[in-house]
Scaffold this motif. Structure first.
Motif, PDB file in Angstrom:
ATOM      1  N   UNK A 377     117.296 116.558  95.671  1.00  0.00           N
ATOM      2  CA  UNK A 377     118.731 116.284  95.783  1.00  0.00           C
ATOM      3  C   UNK A 377     119.407 116.399  94.424  1.00  0.00           C
ATOM      4  N   UNK A 378     118.797 115.796  93.412  1.00  0.00           N
ATOM      5  CA  UNK A 378     119.422 115.779  92.087  1.00  0.00           C
ATOM      6  C   UNK A 378     119.373 117.134  91.398  1.00  0.00           C
ATOM      7  N   UNK A 404     124.014 120.522  82.815  1.00  0.00           N
ATOM      8  CA  UNK A 404     123.990 121.154  84.140  1.00  0.00           C
ATOM      9  C   UNK A 404     122.859 122.176  84.227  1.00  0.00           C
ATOM     10  N   UNK A 405     122.629 122.910  83.151  1.00  0.00           N
ATOM     11  CA  UNK A 405     121.560 123.909  83.150  1.00  0.00           C
ATOM     12  C   UNK A 405     120.181 123.256  83.302  1.00  0.00           C
ATOM     13  N   UNK A 406     120.026 122.075  82.720  1.00  0.00           N
ATOM     14  CA  UNK A 406     118.736 121.374  82.835  1.00  0.00           C
ATOM     15  C   UNK A 406     118.487 120.890  84.262  1.00  0.00           C
ATOM     16  N   UNK A 407     119.532 120.410  84.924  1.00  0.00           N
ATOM     17  CA  UNK A 407     119.345 119.984  86.312  1.00  0.00           C
ATOM     18  C   UNK A 407     119.147 121.190  87.232  1.00  0.00           C
ATOM     19  N   UNK A 408     119.771 122.317  86.892  1.00  0.00           N
ATOM     20  CA  UNK A 408     119.508 123.545  87.651  1.00  0.00           C
ATOM     21  C   UNK A 408     118.059 123.981  87.451  1.00  0.00           C
ATOM     22  N   UNK A 409     117.553 123.779  86.237  1.00  0.00           N
ATOM     23  CA  UNK A 409     116.150 124.095  85.965  1.00  0.00           C
ATOM     24  C   UNK A 409     115.238 123.241  86.832  1.00  0.00           C
ATOM     25  N   UNK A 410     115.592 121.962  87.008  1.00  0.00           N
ATOM     26  CA  UNK A 410     114.790 121.099  87.878  1.00  0.00           C
ATOM     27  C   UNK A 410     114.797 121.627  89.308  1.00  0.00           C
TER      28      UNK A 410
END
Length: 467
Positions: A377-378, A404-410
């Motif tokens: 979800x995150x 935002x790029x780091x959460x997209x990486x996740x």
């Protein structure tokens, strides 16, 4: 019931555009109605013309800004007055005091509340049914709206005519959309960081963020004074406001004078009836093939009161982002947050704590896949509109693009990469057979620890901006 939906939509449109140059034509166009016809319907239902309603709401909100020491000329332009003189005259006619008197003489302004449409149906076998006008699914798993408290807050604010305070906003304010969590001492857990933080003080803090009063009633208080709180639920619904049940839903209506309450949760299209009973107050809602039930593990309830003050949306977003390092390195007595949560989860997999759970038949995987659901979800692509909105409101926070790029990486790490968690067999498809393979188990553990490293980088980037 089309006219109810149209007027409700019009009211929400007006409320979200008080500081924009709109008129009767814009409101009517928003609901796809002819200008003259919709003006007549609006006046018939509300008792106000669209112009009068728009003026009353603007002058009401202008009083808040003046009390907060904003310049009169800025307030005048903000609420679409061409001159400070014209604004002052309109303000004085509405409030009975001048803007200067309101600011300097501790006088009381007149407040014109946003209108809400309620419908009461009577008849049949002596049954009275009252239900709020805004009925739609409580959460939407397909849209990634998995966190119940954010859905509940969104629902109440929607009925208050606050379109800015939507699901994504609250998922950012609570930090749920950024925070992995994990239990310290048990293979079990709640479904969001805000669940683990839930308390009377926490609920009051969240609603204070948006300027609203909040009353948190514990199950013990409710059962000790059932009739009082039943009447309070009825009064709220009569005003068009849902009541939050801390056990995952909202009460949105009642029948037969309150002998039956109407409850909405999960992805239900329509509310379900809940009989009001003595000792336990309300009965369990049974499950069906298409709708999960609700056993009401707790009867704690949250009543949202009047708006106390207007909050600055840009500042709310800024403060929420700057709180993240503390949240992502913190936790509670029972739960760990952030990178430590990922590492504790990996340690438990490595030590074999999930082996027995995954060997059970039925829903034994839930206590594992719950945490997969949180990281999925995150890391969802459509789940960080809060970042976008924050940057739009605070152009100086350019570092948000990196966050935002780091959460997209996740998101890539759990679902899209060639060696993502799901393809390694450690996602929603986890099985005892997979963990029995030492090589596969080691890869799953390593991948989850990579999530921890990415979270550490999020903390470093935001923390560096704070310093």
């Amino acid at each position: 019931m089309h006219w109810i939906e149209s007027i409700t939509r019009a009211l929400h449109f007006v409320e979200s555009n008080l500081t924009h140059d709109i008129g009767v034509e814009d409101v009517a166009d928003k609901v796809y109605a002819s200008h003259a016809h919709f003006q007549r319907i609006f006046h018939l239902v509300t008792g106000y013309t669209i112009g009068d309603y728009l003026r009353n709401r603007r002058l009401s909100e202008a009083a808040r800004d003046i009390v907060q020491e904003e310049k009169l000329i800025d307030v005048a332009f903000k609420y679409q007055y061409d001159t400070q003189e014209g604004f002052s005259k309109a303000f004085t006619r509405f409030h009975g005091v001048t803007p200067t008197q309101l600011r300097n003489e501790n006088t009381v302004a007149k407040f014109f509340h946003p209108l809400k449409i309620n419908v009461t149906i009577q008849g049949g076998f002596n049954m009275e049914r009252n239900i709020i006008s805004t009925i739609h699914p409580f959460t939407s798993d397909n849209a990634g709206e998995n966190y119940w408290f954010n859905s509940a807050m969104r629902y109440v604010m929607q009925c208050q005519g606050e379109p800015d305070y939507d699901y994504g906003f609250f998922a950012g304010i609570t930090g749920d959309n950024y925070t992995q969590f994990y239990p310290r001492n048990a293979i079990d857990g709640v479904c969001a960081a805000s669940d683990s933080l839930m308390s009377p003080d926490y609920a009051k803090w969240v609603f204070d963020q948006v300027g609203y009063a909040c009353e948190y009633v514990t199950e013990q208080e409710l059962l000790a004074n059932q009739e009082h709180y039943l009447q309070q639920i009825i009064a709220y619904i009569d005003r068009g406001l849902p009541v939050i049940c801390v056990d995952w839903g909202v009460f949105v209506g009642y029948e037969d004078g309150g002998k039956t309450l109407l409850f909405l949760t999960h992805e239900w299209e329509e509310p379900r009836r809940v009989a009001v009973r003595g000792e336990r107050f309300i009965e369990k809602i049974p499950s069906t093939e298409t709708q999960r039930g609700c056993n009401f593990i707790t009867l704690d309830m949250i009543f949202i009161g009047e708006k106390k003050q207007q909050k600055d949306l840009a500042q709310l977003h800024r403060e929420a982002i700057l709180r993240l390092p503390a949240q992502l390195t913190g936790g509670t007595d029972d739960y760990i947050f952030g990178a430590a949560a990922f590492r504790a989860w990996a340690d438990d997999i490595e030590s074999g704590k999930f082996d027995d759970v995954l060997a059970r038949e039925g829903d034994g995987t839930w206590s594992y896949t719950n945490y997969v659901c949180v990281l999925a979800t995150n890391g969802s692509d459509n789940h960080h509109g809060f970042d976008v909105k924050c940057l739009e409101l605070n152009p100086d926070m350019t570092f948000l693009a990196d966050v935002a790029a780091l959460y997209a990486k996740m998101g890539d790490m759990w679902m899209r990469d060639k060696d993502c968690l799901e393809k390694l067999g450690g996602g929603f498809n986890i099985s005892k057979k997979t963990l029995d393979n030492k090589r596969k188990r080691a890869k799953i553990v390593a991948k989850i620890r990579e999530f921890a490293d990415v979270t550490d980088e999020v903390v470093r980037i935001i923390g560096g901006q704070m310093s």
